[in-house]
Scaffold this active site. Structure first.
Site, PDB file in Angstrom:
ATOM      1  CG  HIS A   1      -2.308   0.720   0.785  1.00  0.00           C
ATOM      2  ND1 HIS A   1      -2.396   2.069   1.215  1.00  0.00           N
ATOM      3  CD2 HIS A   1      -3.405   0.152   0.465  1.00  0.00           C
ATOM      4  CE1 HIS A   1      -3.749   2.444   1.077  1.00  0.00           C
ATOM      5  NE2 HIS A   1      -4.291   1.459   0.321  1.00  0.00           N
TER       6      HIS A   1
ATOM      7  CG  ASP B   1      -9.382   6.878   8.407  1.00  0.00           C
ATOM      8  OD1 ASP B   1      -9.653   6.573   9.555  1.00  0.00           O
ATOM      9  OD2 ASP B   1      -8.807   7.757   7.942  1.00  0.00           O
TER      10      ASP B   1
ATOM     11  CD  GLU C   1     -10.541  10.163  10.638  1.00  0.00           C
ATOM     12  OE1 GLU C   1     -10.915  10.284   9.271  1.00  0.00           O
ATOM     13  OE2 GLU C   1      -9.829   9.071  10.882  1.00  0.00           O
TER      14      GLU C   1
END
Length: 530
Positions: A109, A170, A281
């Site tokens: 990633h 997240d 958030e």
């Protein structure tokens, strides 16, 4: 006795120099070719339980950023920590006469080729075997987990014991070693700090091939070096993660603001309050009413009539996203707490959207978006993301210029913005932060449309990112990049600032040949040719 004319001597000398130079360069080329050609055969003889791939290397040259492709010579599929240590020791013993470097790859990633190794070795950490995940219950529960394991699997395993890690990212389909090499930030960081603040112990293989167990009490300098160290000092092969009792359900809330000052004031109030939400958030909506409709369908508006009639009218909106964890037997108590907390905020009253989800559904919410994008062929596209840490005192200057002038429309992806408390971070780790006690994470997370030359194209987004960075530098905002990416050592020196010398000393101590994580472009392996 006659001497040859000066011109002839000059010609002879020139010819000699040219011949010597060609011979010298030929020797170097032969030596380097021998070195490179000997690499695969020498790897094949290493006593390991796993195996090397020399042909199937294409996946190791790709990552989520999908912008860089650096092909390795080989991919190591280790079955044990010993396989990794043996490989690094082999490269270490080859000394500075070898260009061979090594990078650990978790779930791939990375954004800028950080987990790639051009003409080096990439370690497929997901193939690492060893002791299975072990959850320890008690007064101070924790889980021991392999470095290549995904956080989503850590969640499911710890939930079997009614426990879960405290701090998340997240997106949970990331490797433990990968996020701990950066920081690991999400909406729980204001309270628990990042993931690197919730680690008790690590097992690490250094750039010398040494397998070391480290913690705050044992090999403490290596422990703090590794956390947030961008893979520069060792490869995380096992981690001990702090756990807490896990809730079963989550009250999930979104409210909207049109006033940035009220938005930030409420965020800062919530992260400083004792009794507050468990997740906080925010994100920015620039002239994109469609985004509201996308998540209205999965939320139940507190006031259906007013909320359904709300129009953005092209305004910049700021969304505050909140979550409160609870167990079903405490529903009434939690509802009253939420009502009290919301009464203290200054959001647009008609824009309260509330939903309920299981704890797992909430934490794994981004994965649903991944599934949808994959089905449309929109997942494996370039992701020119930009993540910034901005001091609290400069966030209004930043927002005014970036959201008011540089960005004229929402890019093809979310823009996150939320504050965290620096007191929850350990300044002994390698992560570099702004100077102030509260700072904001601002994350631009676009997906570039392949072959597009418009505002959703890669070049446009990269130009936009550069404008943002140039403004931050010109305005002296004291911004630091999260998941930093630079191309020169001078830029890295500026990034680390006063901490650069410490970073250098740690590199010399744990990876003096600069074998590890070449894709970060911080250090270049010094090659001794002769």
């Amino acid at each position: 006795m006659r001497y040859p004319p000066i011109s002839l001597l000059r010609q002879t000398n020139t010819l000699f120099i040219r011949s010597f130079t060609i011979l010298f360069l030929t020797c170097i080329t032969i030596k380097l070719n021998l070195c490179f050609s000997g690499i695969p055969s020498s790897l094949k003889t290493l006593p390991i339980d796993g195996h090397f791939s020399f042909d199937d290397i294409h996946q190791a040259a790709r990552d989520f950023g999908n912008r860089y492709q650096y092909f390795p010579l080989a991919v190591l599929h280790p079955k044990s920590v010993s396989d990794i240590a043996t490989t690094i020791t082999h490269i270490w013993q080859m000394g500075p006469g070898s260009e061979l470097t090594l990078a650990a790859r978790g779930h791939g990633h990375s954004l800028e080729g950080q987990a790639q190794a051009h003409r080096g070795i990439v370690i497929n950490m997901e193939s690492l075997r060893g002791p299975e995940m072990q959850v320890y219950t008690g007064k101070f529960p924790y889980v021991d987990v392999p470095g290549g394991e995904l956080w989503i699997k850590v969640l499911h395993e710890s939930l079997k014991h009614g426990l879960a890690p405290k701090s998340w990212t997240d997106y949970l389909h990331l490797s433990v070693g990968g996020t701990l090499s950066n920081a690991g930030i999400s909406g729980q960081a204001f309270r628990h700090g990042p993931q690197i603040s919730n680690v008790h112990q690590l097992e690490v293989v250094t750039g010398k091939g040494e397998v070391v167990t480290c913690s705050e009490k044992q090999n403490a300098d290596l422990f703090h070096s590794i956390l947030g160290g961008l893979g520069q000092f060792g490869i995380i092969t096992r981690a001990r993660i702090s756990l807490e009792p896990a809730p079963k359900m989550v009250k999930w809330i979104r409210v909207l603001y049109s006033d940035f000052s009220k938005f930030t004031k409420d965020q800062e109030h919530l992260i400083s309050a004792e009794n507050t939400f468990d997740y906080i958030e925010g994100f920015v909506i620039l002239n994109r009413a469609g985004l509201l409709n996308n998540w209205r369908s999965s939320f139940n508006p507190q006031d259906p009539v007013q909320a359904s009639q709300f129009k953005s009218d092209g305004r910049i909106l700021f969304c505050l996203e909140l979550a409160k964890n609870y167990n079903p037997d405490k529903t009434n108590i939690v509802n009253k707490e939420i009502e009290s907390l919301l009464s203290q905020l200054s959001y647009i009253s008609s824009t309260l959207f509330l939903s309920e989800a299981s704890y797992v559904e909430f934490l794994d919410r981004v994965h649903l978006s991944e599934v949808k994008l994959r089905s449309k062929g929109l997942w494996e596209v370039p992701h020119p993301w930009l993540n910034l840490l901005i001091p609290r005192s400069k966030i209004h200057n930043f927002a005014e210029e970036v959201f008011g002038n540089i960005l004229t429309n929402t890019s093809n992806g979310p823009i996150l913005i939320y504050p965290v408390n620096k007191s929850k971070w350990d300044n002994r780790t390698s992560i570099v932060l702004p100077e102030e006690g509260i700072f904001y994470l601002v994350a631009f997370l676009p997906s570039a449309v392949p072959s597009s030359t418009g505002s959703d194209g890669l070049e446009h987004i990269l130009t936009q990112n550069k404008r943002i960075l140039d403004f931050c530098e010109a305005a002296h905002l004291g911004v630091k990049q999260y998941l930093p990416h630079y191309n020169t050592q001078e830029e890295w020196m500026a990034h680390f600032g006063s901490r650069w010398e410490v970073f250098i000393q740690r590199k010399l101590a744990y990876d003096p040949l600069a074998i590890l994580a070449p894709g970060q472009r911080i250090f270049q392996k010094a090659i001794s040719i002769l």
